[in-house]
Design a protein around this motif. Structure first.
Motif, PDB file in Angstrom:
ATOM      1  N   GLU A  31      13.458  30.696   7.194  1.00  0.00           N
ATOM      2  CA  GLU A  31      12.557  29.449   7.585  1.00  0.00           C
ATOM      3  C   GLU A  31      10.777  30.367   8.074  1.00  0.00           C
ATOM      4  N   ASP A  32      10.931  31.471   7.886  1.00  0.00           N
ATOM      5  CA  ASP A  32       9.407  32.167   8.445  1.00  0.00           C
ATOM      6  C   ASP A  32       9.063  32.592   6.723  1.00  0.00           C
ATOM      7  N   CYS A  33       8.897  31.915   5.779  1.00  0.00           N
ATOM      8  CA  CYS A  33       8.636  32.129   4.038  1.00  0.00           C
ATOM      9  C   CYS A  33       7.898  31.260   4.121  1.00  0.00           C
ATOM     10  N   ASN A  34       7.303  31.356   2.789  1.00  0.00           N
ATOM     11  CA  ASN A  34       6.221  30.354   2.238  1.00  0.00           C
ATOM     12  C   ASN A  34       6.675  30.897   1.038  1.00  0.00           C
ATOM     13  N   TYR A  35       7.343  29.852  -0.532  1.00  0.00           N
ATOM     14  CA  TYR A  35       7.096  30.171  -1.505  1.00  0.00           C
ATOM     15  C   TYR A  35       7.012  29.239  -2.967  1.00  0.00           C
ATOM     16  N   ILE A  36       6.973  29.354  -4.216  1.00  0.00           N
ATOM     17  CA  ILE A  36       7.005  28.457  -4.883  1.00  0.00           C
ATOM     18  C   ILE A  36       8.452  29.361  -5.990  1.00  0.00           C
ATOM     19  N   VAL A  37       8.936  28.641  -5.725  1.00  0.00           N
ATOM     20  CA  VAL A  37      10.106  28.288  -7.041  1.00  0.00           C
ATOM     21  C   VAL A  37      10.965  27.521  -8.046  1.00  0.00           C
TER      22      VAL A  37
ATOM     23  N   SER B 212      12.585  23.211 -12.596  1.00  0.00           N
ATOM     24  CA  SER B 212      12.530  23.042 -11.491  1.00  0.00           C
ATOM     25  C   SER B 212      11.488  23.507 -11.004  1.00  0.00           C
ATOM     26  N   VAL B 213      10.363  23.441  -9.951  1.00  0.00           N
ATOM     27  CA  VAL B 213       9.455  23.683 -10.165  1.00  0.00           C
ATOM     28  C   VAL B 213       8.867  23.229  -8.890  1.00  0.00           C
ATOM     29  N   SER B 214       9.612  23.969  -7.830  1.00  0.00           N
ATOM     30  CA  SER B 214       8.889  23.325  -6.348  1.00  0.00           C
ATOM     31  C   SER B 214       8.320  24.374  -5.131  1.00  0.00           C
ATOM     32  N   VAL B 215       8.257  23.925  -4.048  1.00  0.00           N
ATOM     33  CA  VAL B 215       7.308  24.912  -2.553  1.00  0.00           C
ATOM     34  C   VAL B 215       8.310  24.539  -1.717  1.00  0.00           C
ATOM     35  N   HIS B 216       8.305  25.754  -0.936  1.00  0.00           N
ATOM     36  CA  HIS B 216       9.465  25.532  -0.054  1.00  0.00           C
ATOM     37  C   HIS B 216       8.070  26.554   1.238  1.00  0.00           C
ATOM     38  N   ARG B 217       7.917  25.649   2.301  1.00  0.00           N
ATOM     39  CA  ARG B 217       7.669  26.406   3.488  1.00  0.00           C
ATOM     40  C   ARG B 217       8.040  26.245   4.442  1.00  0.00           C
TER      41      ARG B 217
ATOM     42  N   GLY C  19      11.463  26.919   5.090  1.00  0.00           N
ATOM     43  CA  GLY C  19      13.091  26.473   4.965  1.00  0.00           C
ATOM     44  C   GLY C  19      13.090  24.949   5.014  1.00  0.00           C
ATOM     45  N   ARG C  20      12.065  24.489   4.537  1.00  0.00           N
ATOM     46  CA  ARG C  20      12.294  23.478   3.687  1.00  0.00           C
ATOM     47  C   ARG C  20      11.321  22.749   2.571  1.00  0.00           C
ATOM     48  N   MET C  21      11.805  22.832   1.591  1.00  0.00           N
ATOM     49  CA  MET C  21      11.011  22.196   0.035  1.00  0.00           C
ATOM     50  C   MET C  21      10.383  20.990   0.080  1.00  0.00           C
ATOM     51  N   ILE C  22       9.234  21.133   0.378  1.00  0.00           N
ATOM     52  CA  ILE C  22       8.595  20.367   1.015  1.00  0.00           C
ATOM     53  C   ILE C  22       7.633  19.399  -0.162  1.00  0.00           C
ATOM     54  N   ASP C  23       7.592  19.828  -1.683  1.00  0.00           N
ATOM     55  CA  ASP C  23       7.293  19.392  -3.057  1.00  0.00           C
ATOM     56  C   ASP C  23       8.101  19.846  -3.565  1.00  0.00           C
ATOM     57  N   GLY C  24       7.817  19.482  -5.134  1.00  0.00           N
ATOM     58  CA  GLY C  24       8.222  19.123  -6.419  1.00  0.00           C
ATOM     59  C   GLY C  24       8.771  18.165  -7.401  1.00  0.00           C
ATOM     60  N   TYR C  25       8.625  18.717  -8.509  1.00  0.00           N
ATOM     61  CA  TYR C  25       9.014  17.402  -9.438  1.00  0.00           C
ATOM     62  C   TYR C  25       9.555  17.266 -10.272  1.00  0.00           C
TER      63      TYR C  25
ATOM     64  N   VAL D 131      -1.012  23.337  -2.723  1.00  0.00           N
ATOM     65  CA  VAL D 131      -0.189  22.515  -1.646  1.00  0.00           C
ATOM     66  C   VAL D 131       0.426  23.770  -0.488  1.00  0.00           C
ATOM     67  N   LEU D 132       0.485  24.538  -0.587  1.00  0.00           N
ATOM     68  CA  LEU D 132       0.778  26.240   0.420  1.00  0.00           C
ATOM     69  C   LEU D 132      -1.060  26.735   0.515  1.00  0.00           C
TER      70      LEU D 132
END
Length: 370
Positions: free
Chosen positions: A178-184, A192-197, A199-205, A295-296
């Motif tokens: 929950e304290d990190c920002n990632y592209i996973v 799948s390419v997704s954005v995590h901010r 602790g939430r997956m706020i965007d993806g394809y 996005v981040l």
């Protein structure tokens, strides 16, 4: 501290995976491939349930694995309406939606909750699902499109994406997810390419809908105008185009195969078509990662790569070359899906996470002006 036993069940299109965990240690695992002709005996996905159940019980009996002392049976979620990430108790409502694939996606993953429930009822245990494919945590800015009333949703490898981020946070950065920002990224049969901010997956394809990079069996993003021309030229209907999104696009459309190893072998033998196809896919993955960095606002703690194709050193090297200016790139070849299902259940049993209730109501139902 109390110890727990968890059996994870993951039904796939052509396989069934099972794994027994003592706490988070896997003590037994089996991946059974199903012959296409065997599955063809069942006209619908629900009719496969007894076959897969009896096969699992047979394997466990052969391995002398008892289910009498299992605390939780965890099934791969599927067929459900959009929900937040987390661990959910299997309920009658969830089972009803899974049986009829309420989300419109017909996939054997929908059998996961049903199998977990059957075992739980028989052996007096709990049944759960963890981060099903229909996890939807998009921020509002990621939902609108240029057509009024047509809004985005996503179908991603949520289970592996989130578990990869959780593990990297704990084991590498010594932080909470929950304290990190990632592209996973999950890079396998689907990508799948997704954005995590936070602790939430706020965007993806939406990989079921045709977004994102091409994959071995998926077309990826294509100009709508070009697609319409293709449909007209080849006299194709909507059903054929949907197949391009998930089954007959990508490598299959170009060269008739979906095996990345075979494709790279062809490229290594001098097949320029195969080489261009492989490199184009990786190029598109890099472009998608770059878009998600925006996005981040460039504040990215890491770019994490998981999935079967991450075993390829060439793929990892190309992504490092194109994207390491954004953040460190870390490869986790393979996937943590079975571990993720067990870990989610154990977090609930340990009181680290609350068990969620499936409401059957999509987490987002549209803008007020729609």
């Amino acid at each position: 501290m109390k110890h727990y036993k968890v059996l994870a069940v993951n039904p796939g299109s052509t396989s069934t995976k099972i794994a027994l965990f003592q706490d988070e240690e896997c003590v037994y695992a089996k991946n059974v491939s199903h012959d296409a002709s065997e599955l063809a005996r069942f006209p619908t996905i629900p009719e496969q349930l007894p076959y897969r159940r009896d096969m699992i019980l047979g394997l466990l009996k052969e391995a002398e694995v008892s289910l009498e002392d299992i605390d939780v049976f965890v099934g791969r979620g599927g067929g459900l309406l959009a929900m937040e990430g987390g661990t959910y108790g299997v309920s009658e409502l969830m089972l009803d939606h899974a049986r009829r694939c309420a989300n419109g996606v017909i996939h054997p993953a929908a059998l996961g909750s049903q199998l977990a429930n059957e075992f739980a009822v028989k052996y007096g245990a709990k049944a759960m699902v963890v981060n099903p494919p229909d996890v939807d945590e998009l921020q509002d800015l990621a939902r609108m499109t240029g057509i009024k009333g047509v809004n985005r949703n996503v179908h991603l490898h949520a289970l592996n994406l989130k578990e990869t981020a959780i593990r990297h946070s704990k084991n590498v950065l010594n932080k909470k997810y929950e304290d990190c920002n990632y592209i996973v990224c999950h890079i396998g049969g689907g990508i799948s390419v997704s954005v995590h901010r936070g602790g939430r997956m706020i965007d993806g394809y939406d990989i079921v809908g045709g977004e994102g990079p091409m994959a071995p069996t998926r077309c990826g993003s294509v100009s709508v105008a070009d697609l319409l021309k293709y449909m007209e030229k080849n006299q194709l209907g909507v059903s054929e185009i949907k197949k391009l999104c998930t089954r007959t696009g990508g490598f299959v459309s170009h060269v008739g195969i979906s095996d990345a190893v075979e494709l790279t072998d062809r490229a290594g033998e001098g097949d320029s078509y195969a080489g261009m196809l492989w490199n184009t896919m990786i190029y598109q993955i890099g472009k998608c990662i770059g878009a998600m960095a925006a996005v981040l606002c460039g504040k990215v703690d890491g770019i994490l790569l998981g999935g079967g194709m991450v075993h390829s050193g060439d793929l990892v090297e190309q992504i490092i070359k194109s994207c390491s200016f954004i953040a460190p790139v870390t490869a986790y070849p393979g996937e943590f899906e079975m571990e993720a299902m067990a870990a989610g259940a154990i977090r609930v049993l340990n009181g680290e996470e609350n068990l969620k209730e499936y409401t059957g109501e999509p987490v987002w139902s549209g803008f007020e002006w729609d």
